[in-house]
Enzyme design. Sequence first.
Site, mmCIF file in Angstrom:
data_model
loop_
_atom_site.group_PDB
_atom_site.id
_atom_site.type_symbol
_atom_site.label_atom_id
_atom_site.label_comp_id
_atom_site.label_asym_id
_atom_site.label_seq_id
_atom_site.Cartn_x
_atom_site.Cartn_y
_atom_site.Cartn_z
ATOM 1 N N THR A 1 -38.973 27.210 -10.819
ATOM 2 C CA THR A 1 -39.282 25.836 -10.412
ATOM 3 C C THR A 1 -39.474 25.090 -11.721
ATOM 4 O OG1 THR A 1 -41.663 26.198 -10.346
ATOM 5 C CG2 THR A 1 -40.474 26.572 -8.281
ATOM 6 N N HIS A 2 -39.055 23.842 -11.770
ATOM 7 C CA HIS A 2 -39.087 23.042 -13.011
ATOM 8 C C HIS A 2 -38.317 23.734 -14.139
ATOM 9 C CE1 HIS A 2 -42.470 20.952 -11.013
ATOM 10 N NE2 HIS A 2 -42.843 22.177 -10.672
ATOM 11 N N SER B 1 -12.323 26.936 -27.350
ATOM 12 C CA SER B 1 -12.494 25.744 -28.177
ATOM 13 C C SER B 1 -11.387 25.722 -29.217
ATOM 14 C CB SER B 1 -13.856 25.795 -28.864
ATOM 15 O OG SER B 1 -13.846 25.026 -30.041
ATOM 16 N N LYS C 1 -8.093 3.809 2.158
ATOM 17 C CA LYS C 1 -7.281 5.010 1.947
ATOM 18 C C LYS C 1 -7.449 5.614 0.556
ATOM 19 C CE LYS C 1 -4.141 2.665 4.098
ATOM 20 N NZ LYS C 1 -5.106 1.970 5.002
ATOM 21 N N GLN D 1 -7.645 -2.006 3.830
ATOM 22 C CA GLN D 1 -6.558 -1.229 3.222
ATOM 23 C C GLN D 1 -7.100 -0.357 2.078
ATOM 24 O OE1 GLN D 1 -2.389 -2.695 2.861
ATOM 25 N NE2 GLN D 1 -2.874 -2.886 0.697
ATOM 26 N N LYS E 1 -15.981 30.605 -28.770
ATOM 27 C CA LYS E 1 -16.388 29.911 -27.542
ATOM 28 C C LYS E 1 -15.658 30.406 -26.290
ATOM 29 C CE LYS E 1 -18.986 26.916 -27.104
ATOM 30 N NZ LYS E 1 -18.971 25.516 -27.487
ATOM 31 N N GLU F 1 -18.180 22.497 -15.190
ATOM 32 C CA GLU F 1 -18.529 21.183 -15.753
ATOM 33 C C GLU F 1 -17.687 20.086 -15.104
ATOM 34 O OE1 GLU F 1 -18.717 21.356 -20.157
ATOM 35 O OE2 GLU F 1 -19.033 23.488 -19.827
ATOM 36 N N ASN G 1 -15.904 28.693 -22.619
ATOM 37 C CA ASN G 1 -16.589 27.564 -21.973
ATOM 38 C C ASN G 1 -16.401 27.542 -20.458
ATOM 39 O OD1 ASN G 1 -17.446 26.606 -24.472
ATOM 40 N ND2 ASN G 1 -15.568 25.419 -24.762
ATOM 41 N N ASN H 1 -2.279 -2.571 13.021
ATOM 42 C CA ASN H 1 -3.736 -2.358 12.979
ATOM 43 C C ASN H 1 -4.152 -1.111 13.763
ATOM 44 O OD1 ASN H 1 -3.649 -4.676 11.558
ATOM 45 N ND2 ASN H 1 -4.705 -5.959 13.071
ATOM 46 N N SER I 1 0.829 -1.216 0.000
ATOM 47 C CA SER I 1 0.000 0.000 0.000
ATOM 48 C C SER I 1 0.860 1.262 0.000
ATOM 49 C CB SER I 1 -0.926 -0.001 1.233
ATOM 50 O OG SER I 1 -0.179 -0.194 2.419
ATOM 51 N N TYR J 1 -9.675 -6.474 12.324
ATOM 52 C CA TYR J 1 -9.082 -5.968 11.086
ATOM 53 C C TYR J 1 -9.156 -7.015 9.983
ATOM 54 C CZ TYR J 1 -5.652 -4.297 7.700
ATOM 55 O OH TYR J 1 -5.034 -3.885 6.550
HETATM 56 N N1 ARG Z 1 -1.307 -1.346 5.021
HETATM 57 C C1 ARG Z 1 -2.259 -1.818 5.972
HETATM 58 C C2 ARG Z 1 -3.577 -1.047 5.812
HETATM 59 O O1 ARG Z 1 -3.538 -0.026 5.218
HETATM 60 C C3 ARG Z 1 -1.741 -1.591 7.355
HETATM 61 C C4 ARG Z 1 -2.295 -2.547 8.359
HETATM 62 C C5 ARG Z 1 -1.764 -3.884 8.099
HETATM 63 N N2 ARG Z 1 -2.171 -4.819 9.063
HETATM 64 C C6 ARG Z 1 -2.142 -6.142 8.840
HETATM 65 N N3 ARG Z 1 -2.494 -6.900 9.793
HETATM 66 N N4 ARG Z 1 -1.811 -6.614 7.678
HETATM 67 O O2 ARG Z 1 -4.606 -1.475 6.240
#
Ligand code: ARG
Length: 465
Positions: A155-156, A278, A326, A323, A284, A291, A286, A110, A23, A318
């Site tokens: 409205t509408h 454009s 993120k 993971q 144009k 958008e 824009n 964890n 990760s 966990y």
């Molecule tokens: N890279 C892991 C995550 O983002 C960190 C935690 C890992 N824990 C484990 N028991 N493998 O969740």
Amino acid sequence: MAQLWQGRASKAVDSRVNDFNSSIRFDARMIEQDIRGSMVHSAMLGRQGVIAQSDVQAIHAGLRGILDDLHSGALSIDPAAEDVHTFVEQTLTARIGDAGKRLHTGRSRNDQVALDLRLYLRGEVEHLQTQLRELIGVLCTQAEKSAGYVMPGYTHLQRAQPVTFGHQLMAYAWMLLRDLGRLRDAQARMDAECPLGSGALAGTTYPLDRFYTAQELGFAAPCANSIDGVSDRDFCIEIAAALATCMMHLSRLSEEVILWCSWEFKFIELDDAFTTGSSIMPQKKNPDVTELIRGKTGRVYGDLNTLLVMMKGIPLAYDKDMQEDKEAIFDAVDTLELCLRTVTPMLATMTPLPANMRRAAAQGFINATDCADYLTKKGMPFRDAYKCTGTMVAACIAAGKTLEELTLDEFKQYSDLFAEDVYAAIDLSACCEGRTSYGGPTKASVLHQIELVRDQLSKGATVAH
Ligand code: ARG
């Protein structure tokens, strides 16, 4: 870089699994928070006599060195590391030896990742709140200038009743003020409970002082359940929901800006610096910014959905599925950041075109309700007045006229109640200014709203009234 968890396996992990598992490419952005957590964790271990003070000093000096070298560019993050936690611990150990190996005493990745993510999001959410406040401030400034510009309210997407441009803009200011409140609420809940010290899931036999670490890291208290501490990602979901709601508001505003700067409306002119051209059509100009905001709203909804679906079926505590939290929450945060950064100066530099708003307001019979109200105030039951005015509108459309272009004699053909004062009653500005009910579109009401919103912003409170 090797794994932290060597020892049990009889052979090396397949490189494809390593790549799949890693990760670092997205969690590297939490490195400062990871180091901060390690500083506090090791200080606590020292205070509790779990590790020697000399080790604490070595760890702190080592972590500071890593941070300095990262800032100076002397150290770069190894893309082959499993994750940011591994990278920091292994770099530290390579630099300071055995003391580095003592850092992870009484801790798991964890609880570490649950902490890092909260600390990282704290900073991001604070930044987003600052940006939102700026945007709301810009809406107030624009609304102040256009508090008396009469335009059709819709409205509408049909012209409905007269409002002012300032009133329309302030509607968005109130929505965004609630978004600000949602972010603040989410942050307060996230900052309430510190997961550090939950260990892998079941706490630890070391005499940790979790109240110390919680306080040092800016949390109200340590979480009271170690399984909960490492298992939940509701703080990500809550933030993502607030971001998705905010994007929805920005997207609606964007849609209106797109309409307003079209030739069909021309209620506003965007600054050239905030529009694009454009490659083929020389004429144009824009509204790409708006958008893109409208388009990017979908991806933030997707991020929220990713988090909700990721969490709904996994057993405590966990699971590696988590993971995936993120990339989703980082994308949501980054997207709103980017949108706010661009839309605020775009709105600050837009020019309202009140003559065009007024021209549009003069067509479309947006004073028809006022004409019916006129008759009602003279004694006709509202439902009859409504019907009578409807007949008049139909006749005016057939004759290509507006209501105010009818002569008094023509008015009287529909009802004897009409007198000379009908012209004042259906005058557009009067129709708008006459709507004096609290929260209405009058200039005074718009100025009052601006005062309320500014007051909320300066107090830092977000609950209206
Ligand atoms: N890279 C892991 C995550 O983002 C960190 C935690 C890992 N824990 C484990 N028991 N493998 O969740």
